[in-house]
Motif scaffolding. Structure first.
Motif, PDB file in Angstrom:
ATOM      1  N   LYS A 243      17.718  12.914   9.909  1.00  0.00           N
ATOM      2  CA  LYS A 243      17.530  14.300  10.356  1.00  0.00           C
ATOM      3  C   LYS A 243      18.749  15.161  10.011  1.00  0.00           C
ATOM      4  N   LYS A 244      19.937  14.623  10.242  1.00  0.00           N
ATOM      5  CA  LYS A 244      21.155  15.403   9.989  1.00  0.00           C
ATOM      6  C   LYS A 244      21.270  15.769   8.508  1.00  0.00           C
ATOM      7  N   ILE A 245      20.996  14.818   7.631  1.00  0.00           N
ATOM      8  CA  ILE A 245      21.101  15.086   6.189  1.00  0.00           C
ATOM      9  C   ILE A 245      20.050  16.103   5.763  1.00  0.00           C
ATOM     10  N   ALA A 246      18.816  15.922   6.259  1.00  0.00           N
ATOM     11  CA  ALA A 246      17.727  16.815   5.858  1.00  0.00           C
ATOM     12  C   ALA A 246      17.946  18.234   6.355  1.00  0.00           C
ATOM     13  N   GLN A 247      18.541  18.375   7.526  1.00  0.00           N
ATOM     14  CA  GLN A 247      18.639  19.688   8.143  1.00  0.00           C
ATOM     15  C   GLN A 247      19.955  20.415   7.829  1.00  0.00           C
ATOM     16  N   ASN A 248      20.924  19.694   7.259  1.00  0.00           N
ATOM     17  CA  ASN A 248      22.205  20.337   6.962  1.00  0.00           C
ATOM     18  C   ASN A 248      22.850  19.632   5.766  1.00  0.00           C
ATOM     19  N   PHE A 249      22.125  19.602   4.653  1.00  0.00           N
ATOM     20  CA  PHE A 249      22.558  18.774   3.520  1.00  0.00           C
ATOM     21  C   PHE A 249      23.905  19.196   2.946  1.00  0.00           C
ATOM     22  N   ASP A 250      24.180  20.482   2.933  1.00  0.00           N
ATOM     23  CA  ASP A 250      25.425  20.941   2.324  1.00  0.00           C
ATOM     24  C   ASP A 250      26.657  20.341   2.999  1.00  0.00           C
ATOM     25  N   THR A 251      26.509  19.988   4.262  1.00  0.00           N
ATOM     26  CA  THR A 251      27.623  19.369   4.988  1.00  0.00           C
ATOM     27  C   THR A 251      27.918  17.969   4.461  1.00  0.00           C
ATOM     28  N   TYR A 252      26.881  17.304   3.963  1.00  0.00           N
ATOM     29  CA  TYR A 252      27.013  15.900   3.584  1.00  0.00           C
ATOM     30  C   TYR A 252      27.086  15.686   2.072  1.00  0.00           C
ATOM     31  N   ARG A 253      26.698  16.683   1.303  1.00  0.00           N
ATOM     32  CA  ARG A 253      26.743  16.543  -0.159  1.00  0.00           C
ATOM     33  C   ARG A 253      28.162  16.172  -0.616  1.00  0.00           C
ATOM     34  N   GLY A 254      28.257  15.158  -1.471  1.00  0.00           N
ATOM     35  CA  GLY A 254      29.544  14.741  -2.007  1.00  0.00           C
ATOM     36  C   GLY A 254      30.311  13.755  -1.146  1.00  0.00           C
ATOM     37  N   GLN A 255      29.777  13.431   0.046  1.00  0.00           N
ATOM     38  CA  GLN A 255      30.452  12.449   0.891  1.00  0.00           C
ATOM     39  C   GLN A 255      30.219  11.039   0.356  1.00  0.00           C
ATOM     40  N   VAL A 256      31.130  10.151   0.705  1.00  0.00           N
ATOM     41  CA  VAL A 256      31.020   8.749   0.286  1.00  0.00           C
ATOM     42  C   VAL A 256      30.133   7.997   1.278  1.00  0.00           C
ATOM     43  N   VAL A 257      29.141   7.313   0.731  1.00  0.00           N
ATOM     44  CA  VAL A 257      28.165   6.562   1.514  1.00  0.00           C
ATOM     45  C   VAL A 257      28.314   5.075   1.204  1.00  0.00           C
ATOM     46  N   VAL A 258      28.287   4.238   2.243  1.00  0.00           N
ATOM     47  CA  VAL A 258      28.249   2.791   2.048  1.00  0.00           C
ATOM     48  C   VAL A 258      26.783   2.382   1.872  1.00  0.00           C
ATOM     49  N   VAL A 259      26.489   1.732   0.766  1.00  0.00           N
ATOM     50  CA  VAL A 259      25.130   1.272   0.482  1.00  0.00           C
ATOM     51  C   VAL A 259      25.089  -0.243   0.599  1.00  0.00           C
ATOM     52  N   HIS A 260      24.257  -0.743   1.518  1.00  0.00           N
ATOM     53  CA  HIS A 260      24.031  -2.186   1.645  1.00  0.00           C
ATOM     54  C   HIS A 260      22.953  -2.593   0.651  1.00  0.00           C
ATOM     55  N   GLY A 261      23.039  -3.831   0.174  1.00  0.00           N
ATOM     56  CA  GLY A 261      21.986  -4.342  -0.692  1.00  0.00           C
ATOM     57  C   GLY A 261      22.138  -5.824  -0.923  1.00  0.00           C
ATOM     58  N   PHE A 262      21.112  -6.441  -1.546  1.00  0.00           N
ATOM     59  CA  PHE A 262      21.124  -7.871  -1.803  1.00  0.00           C
ATOM     60  C   PHE A 262      21.568  -8.216  -3.214  1.00  0.00           C
ATOM     61  N   ASP A 263      21.493  -7.265  -4.122  1.00  0.00           N
ATOM     62  CA  ASP A 263      21.855  -7.527  -5.503  1.00  0.00           C
ATOM     63  C   ASP A 263      21.982  -6.183  -6.200  1.00  0.00           C
ATOM     64  N   ARG A 264      22.607  -6.202  -7.369  1.00  0.00           N
ATOM     65  CA  ARG A 264      22.737  -4.967  -8.127  1.00  0.00           C
ATOM     66  C   ARG A 264      22.369  -5.228  -9.574  1.00  0.00           C
ATOM     67  N   PHE A 265      21.546  -4.338 -10.106  1.00  0.00           N
ATOM     68  CA  PHE A 265      21.097  -4.489 -11.478  1.00  0.00           C
ATOM     69  C   PHE A 265      22.109  -3.868 -12.432  1.00  0.00           C
ATOM     70  N   LYS A 266      21.998  -4.226 -13.700  1.00  0.00           N
ATOM     71  CA  LYS A 266      22.946  -3.722 -14.687  1.00  0.00           C
ATOM     72  C   LYS A 266      22.864  -2.207 -14.834  1.00  0.00           C
ATOM     73  N   SER A 267      21.709  -1.641 -14.475  1.00  0.00           N
ATOM     74  CA  SER A 267      21.552  -0.187 -14.531  1.00  0.00           C
ATOM     75  C   SER A 267      22.340   0.521 -13.437  1.00  0.00           C
ATOM     76  N   GLY A 268      22.749  -0.244 -12.402  1.00  0.00           N
ATOM     77  CA  GLY A 268      23.431   0.348 -11.256  1.00  0.00           C
ATOM     78  C   GLY A 268      22.560   0.428 -10.022  1.00  0.00           C
ATOM     79  N   SER A 269      21.241   0.283 -10.203  1.00  0.00           N
ATOM     80  CA  SER A 269      20.327   0.313  -9.072  1.00  0.00           C
ATOM     81  C   SER A 269      20.563  -0.892  -8.163  1.00  0.00           C
ATOM     82  N   VAL A 270      20.283  -0.700  -6.868  1.00  0.00           N
ATOM     83  CA  VAL A 270      20.531  -1.730  -5.866  1.00  0.00           C
ATOM     84  C   VAL A 270      19.211  -2.291  -5.368  1.00  0.00           C
ATOM     85  N   ARG A 271      19.182  -3.597  -5.191  1.00  0.00           N
ATOM     86  CA  ARG A 271      17.983  -4.250  -4.692  1.00  0.00           C
ATOM     87  C   ARG A 271      17.925  -4.134  -3.175  1.00  0.00           C
ATOM     88  N   HIS A 272      16.835  -3.566  -2.654  1.00  0.00           N
ATOM     89  CA  HIS A 272      16.626  -3.348  -1.219  1.00  0.00           C
ATOM     90  C   HIS A 272      17.808  -2.611  -0.581  1.00  0.00           C
TER      91      HIS A 272
END
Length: 290
Positions: free
Chosen positions: A240-269
């Motif tokens: 909700k916070k991101i959707a309703q006030n995106f400019d506040t969060y744009r460019g912030q660093v996000v921790v992304v959890h995942g099980f694997d990473r593809f060579k393209s950079g995409s993350v599995r789950h």
């Protein structure tokens, strides 16, 4: 042990996970096998009316994988395992070996005899018997997974996908079902990425108050911020916070959890792991998986 039995990932930190693995090992009630990233499949051996030998291979959804060719498993046999097929890790192993393969962990039929009502220990003996009878050139295509009774944490660290922990005294095998006797302990990773954009949810339950369908995150490649993956799994309040006030969060660093990473950079789950205010966006640099 409830965490492992009912969640593929859950919320244990790595220290707690190691401690749980050690408790399970020390109890003497469990053994471990490598978790293999492929397509769950069962391979049957047949002869047609003219005596021509062929396999039929089916996935968990009963889809025939006729394009994945393995040596004949012999008439009346039904072998269960993970095809080295579909995922980046499995395809990498296939490229390394130079041939198709299956990671074998069970058997349901042996020369026409149904084995599903036997204990796993008894079925394991049939797996060894069946594999031992294969022609030598065929054995390499069917990789019988080892059983480990010790060093669970060490083995977890070394396995690319993690472990499957099983109770030592399992009962019958029920195809296409998740057994509480078989426990996934997947490897988890974190990556720091930059929040670039988002897409609003169009779900009927989420339009009265705007929420995120997924966020788009990226890392720097040769100095250019580049899209890497989409993350849709996150707490409702963050959505909700991101959707309703995106400019506040744009460019912030996000921790992304995942099980694997593809060579393209995409993350599995991928899933949202929180914001970081102690790291600059420019330091989120893409390191291509090997």
């Amino acid at each position: 042990d409830h965490f492992f039995a009912n969640n593929d990932r859950g919320n244990l930190d790595i220290t707690e996970k190691y401690a749980t693995l050690e408790r399970m090992e020390n109890s003497g009630n469990f053994y471990a096998q490598p978790k293999c990233d492929g397509i769950w499949s069962i391979v049957f051996g047949f002869n047609d009316l003219l005596g021509v030998k062929f396999n039929k291979t089916f996935s968990r959804t009963a889809t025939e994988k006729s394009e994945y060719v393995l040596p004949w498993v012999e008439l009346g046999n039904g072998i269960v395992g993970e095809l080295g097929y579909g995922s980046q890790h499995s395809l990498g192993r296939k490229a390394e070996f130079g041939y198709n393969f299956m990671d074998v962990f069970d058997i349901l039929f042996y020369k026409g005899k149904y084995l599903g009502d036997l204990s796993e220990k008894e079925r394991r003996e049939y797996v060894r018997k069946w594999h031992g009878e294969l022609p030598e050139d065929d054995k390499k295509h069917f990789k019988v997974l080892p059983l480990w009774f010790s060093r669970f944490v060490e083995r977890y660290k070394k396995q690319p996908e993690g472990l499957i922990i099983k109770k030592r005294f399992n009962g019958a095998y029920i195809p296409n079902s998740k057994s509480l006797n078989w426990i996934k302990c997947k490897k988890e990773y974190d990556w720091d990425m930059v929040l670039m954009d988002f897409v609003l949810s169009d779900a009927t339950t989420k339009v009265s108050e705007p929420m995120v369908k997924y966020i788009i995150v990226g890392q720097y490649v040769d100095g250019v911020l580049t899209k890497m993956t989409k993350v849709g799994s996150m707490p409702h309040d963050i959505s909700k916070k991101i959707a309703q006030n995106f400019d506040t969060y744009r460019g912030q660093v996000v921790v992304v959890h995942g099980f694997d990473r593809f060579k393209s950079g995409s993350v599995r789950h991928p899933s949202f792991g929180g914001f970081r205010d102690d790291k600059f966006a420019k330091d989120c640099v893409f390191i291509r998986p090997t």
